[in-house]
Scaffold this motif. Structure first.
Motif, PDB file in Angstrom:
ATOM      1  N   ALA A  98       0.842  -0.935  -0.187  1.00 31.18           N
ATOM      2  CA  ALA A  98       0.053   0.116   0.324  1.00 31.18           C
ATOM      3  C   ALA A  98       1.123   1.312   0.247  1.00 31.18           C
ATOM      4  O   ALA A  98       0.311   2.361  -0.576  1.00 31.18           O
ATOM      5  CB  ALA A  98      -0.977   0.168   1.702  1.00 31.18           C
ATOM      6  N   ALA A  99       1.858   1.590   0.605  1.00 30.41           N
ATOM      7  CA  ALA A  99       3.267   2.733   0.933  1.00 30.41           C
ATOM      8  C   ALA A  99       3.673   3.063  -0.800  1.00 30.41           C
ATOM      9  O   ALA A  99       3.674   3.420  -1.216  1.00 30.41           O
ATOM     10  CB  ALA A  99       4.111   2.002   1.707  1.00 30.41           C
ATOM     11  N   ASP A 100       4.019   1.513  -1.696  1.00 30.89           N
ATOM     12  CA  ASP A 100       3.693   2.045  -3.032  1.00 30.89           C
ATOM     13  C   ASP A 100       3.366   2.336  -3.630  1.00 30.89           C
ATOM     14  O   ASP A 100       3.396   3.288  -4.770  1.00 30.89           O
ATOM     15  CB  ASP A 100       4.691   0.708  -3.378  1.00 30.89           C
ATOM     16  CG  ASP A 100       5.498  -0.161  -2.293  1.00 30.89           C
ATOM     17  OD1 ASP A 100       6.549  -1.192  -2.352  1.00 30.89           O
ATOM     18  OD2 ASP A 100       6.737   0.857  -1.850  1.00 30.89           O
ATOM     19  N   LYS A 101       2.269   2.539  -3.506  1.00 29.02           N
ATOM     20  CA  LYS A 101       0.620   3.593  -4.824  1.00 29.02           C
ATOM     21  C   LYS A 101       1.296   4.488  -4.322  1.00 29.02           C
ATOM     22  O   LYS A 101       2.049   5.516  -3.330  1.00 29.02           O
ATOM     23  CB  LYS A 101      -0.133   3.356  -3.938  1.00 29.02           C
ATOM     24  CG  LYS A 101      -0.378   1.574  -4.331  1.00 29.02           C
ATOM     25  CD  LYS A 101      -2.225   0.409  -3.971  1.00 29.02           C
ATOM     26  CE  LYS A 101      -1.877  -0.312  -4.262  1.00 29.02           C
ATOM     27  NZ  LYS A 101      -3.456  -0.738  -4.576  1.00 29.02           N
ATOM     28  N   ILE A 102       0.633   4.648  -5.411  1.00 32.28           N
ATOM     29  CA  ILE A 102       1.091   6.418  -6.098  1.00 32.28           C
ATOM     30  C   ILE A 102      -0.134   6.644  -5.881  1.00 32.28           C
ATOM     31  O   ILE A 102      -1.440   6.457  -6.438  1.00 32.28           O
ATOM     32  CB  ILE A 102       1.491   6.830  -7.340  1.00 32.28           C
ATOM     33  CG1 ILE A 102       3.366   6.912  -7.411  1.00 32.28           C
ATOM     34  CG2 ILE A 102       1.184   7.805  -7.753  1.00 32.28           C
ATOM     35  CD1 ILE A 102       3.347   6.955  -8.377  1.00 32.28           C
ATOM     36  N   ASP A 103      -0.584   8.548  -5.274  1.00 29.63           N
ATOM     37  CA  ASP A 103      -1.909   9.209  -4.503  1.00 29.63           C
ATOM     38  C   ASP A 103      -2.363   9.879  -6.040  1.00 29.63           C
ATOM     39  O   ASP A 103      -1.687  11.240  -6.114  1.00 29.63           O
ATOM     40  CB  ASP A 103      -1.550   9.857  -3.415  1.00 29.63           C
ATOM     41  CG  ASP A 103      -3.198  10.416  -3.167  1.00 29.63           C
ATOM     42  OD1 ASP A 103      -3.313  10.592  -3.669  1.00 29.63           O
ATOM     43  OD2 ASP A 103      -3.001  10.591  -1.374  1.00 29.63           O
ATOM     44  N   LEU A 104      -3.137   9.674  -6.273  1.00 26.85           N
ATOM     45  CA  LEU A 104      -3.711  10.104  -7.571  1.00 26.85           C
ATOM     46  C   LEU A 104      -3.418  12.282  -7.208  1.00 26.85           C
ATOM     47  O   LEU A 104      -3.950  12.925  -7.702  1.00 26.85           O
ATOM     48  CB  LEU A 104      -4.648  10.005  -8.359  1.00 26.85           C
ATOM     49  CG  LEU A 104      -5.090   9.193  -9.229  1.00 26.85           C
ATOM     50  CD1 LEU A 104      -6.380   8.367  -9.804  1.00 26.85           C
ATOM     51  CD2 LEU A 104      -4.204   9.199 -11.049  1.00 26.85           C
ATOM     52  N   ASN A 105      -4.251  12.476  -5.631  1.00 27.11           N
ATOM     53  CA  ASN A 105      -4.024  13.389  -5.199  1.00 27.11           C
ATOM     54  C   ASN A 105      -2.835  14.544  -4.761  1.00 27.11           C
ATOM     55  O   ASN A 105      -3.440  15.651  -4.433  1.00 27.11           O
ATOM     56  CB  ASN A 105      -5.485  13.525  -4.059  1.00 27.11           C
ATOM     57  CG  ASN A 105      -6.820  12.942  -4.569  1.00 27.11           C
ATOM     58  OD1 ASN A 105      -6.884  13.246  -6.217  1.00 27.11           O
ATOM     59  ND2 ASN A 105      -7.333  12.117  -3.547  1.00 27.11           N
ATOM     60  N   ALA A 152      -8.562  21.408 -12.243  1.00 26.70           N
ATOM     61  CA  ALA A 152     -10.010  21.847 -13.178  1.00 26.70           C
ATOM     62  C   ALA A 152     -11.523  21.571 -12.378  1.00 26.70           C
ATOM     63  O   ALA A 152     -12.037  21.758 -11.832  1.00 26.70           O
ATOM     64  CB  ALA A 152     -10.007  21.855 -14.240  1.00 26.70           C
ATOM     65  N   HIS A 153     -11.164  19.627 -11.228  1.00 31.47           N
ATOM     66  CA  HIS A 153     -12.071  18.746 -10.963  1.00 31.47           C
ATOM     67  C   HIS A 153     -12.331  18.974  -9.226  1.00 31.47           C
ATOM     68  O   HIS A 153     -12.958  18.109  -9.416  1.00 31.47           O
ATOM     69  CB  HIS A 153     -12.875  17.669 -11.964  1.00 31.47           C
ATOM     70  CG  HIS A 153     -12.993  18.212 -13.290  1.00 31.47           C
ATOM     71  ND1 HIS A 153     -11.917  18.751 -14.414  1.00 31.47           N
ATOM     72  CD2 HIS A 153     -14.265  18.482 -14.100  1.00 31.47           C
ATOM     73  CE1 HIS A 153     -12.133  18.573 -15.347  1.00 31.47           C
ATOM     74  NE2 HIS A 153     -13.558  18.867 -15.084  1.00 31.47           N
ATOM     75  N   GLY A 154     -11.020  18.669  -8.831  1.00 33.01           N
ATOM     76  CA  GLY A 154     -10.937  18.916  -7.550  1.00 33.01           C
ATOM     77  C   GLY A 154      -9.911  17.643  -7.022  1.00 33.01           C
ATOM     78  O   GLY A 154      -9.713  16.884  -8.533  1.00 33.01           O
ATOM     79  N   GLU A 155     -10.168  16.879  -6.334  1.00 38.03           N
ATOM     80  CA  GLU A 155      -9.463  15.601  -5.834  1.00 38.03           C
ATOM     81  C   GLU A 155     -10.359  14.554  -6.799  1.00 38.03           C
ATOM     82  O   GLU A 155     -11.525  14.786  -6.531  1.00 38.03           O
ATOM     83  CB  GLU A 155      -9.406  15.224  -4.623  1.00 38.03           C
ATOM     84  CG  GLU A 155      -8.395  16.360  -4.466  1.00 38.03           C
ATOM     85  CD  GLU A 155      -7.920  16.514  -2.479  1.00 38.03           C
ATOM     86  OE1 GLU A 155      -8.990  15.651  -1.815  1.00 38.03           O
ATOM     87  OE2 GLU A 155      -7.161  16.718  -1.366  1.00 38.03           O
ATOM     88  N   PHE A 156      -9.209  13.740  -7.164  1.00 44.28           N
ATOM     89  CA  PHE A 156     -10.438  11.975  -7.363  1.00 44.28           C
ATOM     90  C   PHE A 156     -10.955  11.578  -5.949  1.00 44.28           C
ATOM     91  O   PHE A 156     -11.009  12.075  -5.293  1.00 44.28           O
ATOM     92  CB  PHE A 156      -9.228  11.236  -8.256  1.00 44.28           C
ATOM     93  CG  PHE A 156      -8.370  11.416  -9.714  1.00 44.28           C
ATOM     94  CD1 PHE A 156      -9.604  10.750 -10.405  1.00 44.28           C
ATOM     95  CD2 PHE A 156      -7.739  12.462  -9.372  1.00 44.28           C
ATOM     96  CE1 PHE A 156      -8.503  11.634 -11.630  1.00 44.28           C
ATOM     97  CE2 PHE A 156      -6.568  13.148 -10.928  1.00 44.28           C
ATOM     98  CZ  PHE A 156      -7.517  12.695 -11.488  1.00 44.28           C
ATOM     99  N   GLU A 167     -12.096   7.134 -11.805  1.00 43.17           N
ATOM    100  CA  GLU A 167     -11.803   8.157 -11.923  1.00 43.17           C
ATOM    101  C   GLU A 167     -11.468   8.988 -12.951  1.00 43.17           C
ATOM    102  O   GLU A 167     -11.340   9.795 -14.041  1.00 43.17           O
ATOM    103  CB  GLU A 167     -12.524   9.535 -10.670  1.00 43.17           C
ATOM    104  CG  GLU A 167     -12.961  10.383 -11.517  1.00 43.17           C
ATOM    105  CD  GLU A 167     -12.906  11.687 -10.124  1.00 43.17           C
ATOM    106  OE1 GLU A 167     -13.445  13.212 -10.401  1.00 43.17           O
ATOM    107  OE2 GLU A 167     -13.114  11.806  -9.261  1.00 43.17           O
ATOM    108  N   LEU A 168      -9.990   8.486 -13.387  1.00 40.79           N
ATOM    109  CA  LEU A 168      -8.657   8.424 -13.901  1.00 40.79           C
ATOM    110  C   LEU A 168      -9.291   8.338 -15.109  1.00 40.79           C
ATOM    111  O   LEU A 168      -9.030   9.127 -16.496  1.00 40.79           O
ATOM    112  CB  LEU A 168      -7.533   7.651 -13.922  1.00 40.79           C
ATOM    113  CG  LEU A 168      -6.461   7.764 -14.030  1.00 40.79           C
ATOM    114  CD1 LEU A 168      -6.001   9.229 -13.428  1.00 40.79           C
ATOM    115  CD2 LEU A 168      -5.773   6.899 -13.956  1.00 40.79           C
ATOM    116  N   THR A 169     -10.484   7.488 -15.810  1.00 45.07           N
ATOM    117  CA  THR A 169     -10.534   7.219 -17.626  1.00 45.07           C
ATOM    118  C   THR A 169     -11.364   8.603 -17.953  1.00 45.07           C
ATOM    119  O   THR A 169     -12.270   8.949 -18.578  1.00 45.07           O
ATOM    120  CB  THR A 169     -12.135   6.311 -17.667  1.00 45.07           C
ATOM    121  OG1 THR A 169     -12.947   6.790 -17.107  1.00 45.07           O
ATOM    122  CG2 THR A 169     -11.227   5.003 -17.375  1.00 45.07           C
TER     123      THR A 169
END
Length: 89
Positions: free
Chosen positions: A22-29, A56-60, A65-67
């Protein structure tokens, strides 16, 4: 007694490795362009598009929602989703 100790050891190793993943994941926000470009298949233009969408749209709210980002479809989402996360506030 030995069985309980062995079980406890295996369980602790499993739990500690799960947190490491989990720590290795990249946070989209919070990710920078450079961090996003570390993902397989994400170049400078895709990373910038992700950041522009976020601005433009705020946090994921979800990784799915990346699509909504231009250039990212279902196939690319499947490729990236294991390496991404979305922080909740």
């Amino acid at each position: 007694m030995l069985r309980k100790s062995l079980f406890a050891l295996v369980l602790s190793l499993f739990l500690s490795s799960s947190f490491a993943f989990a720590a290795d994941k990249i946070d989209l926000n919070t990710a920078t362009s450079e961090q996003l470009q570390m993902l397989n298949g994400v170049g400078a233009s895709t990373a910038d598009a992700i950041i522009q969408y976020r601005d433009a749209h705020g946090e994921f709210k979800t990784v799915d929602e990346l699509t909504n980002v231009k250039g990212i479809g279902e196939k690319k989402l499947q490729q990236l989703s294991e390496d991404l996360m979305v922080s909740k506030k």
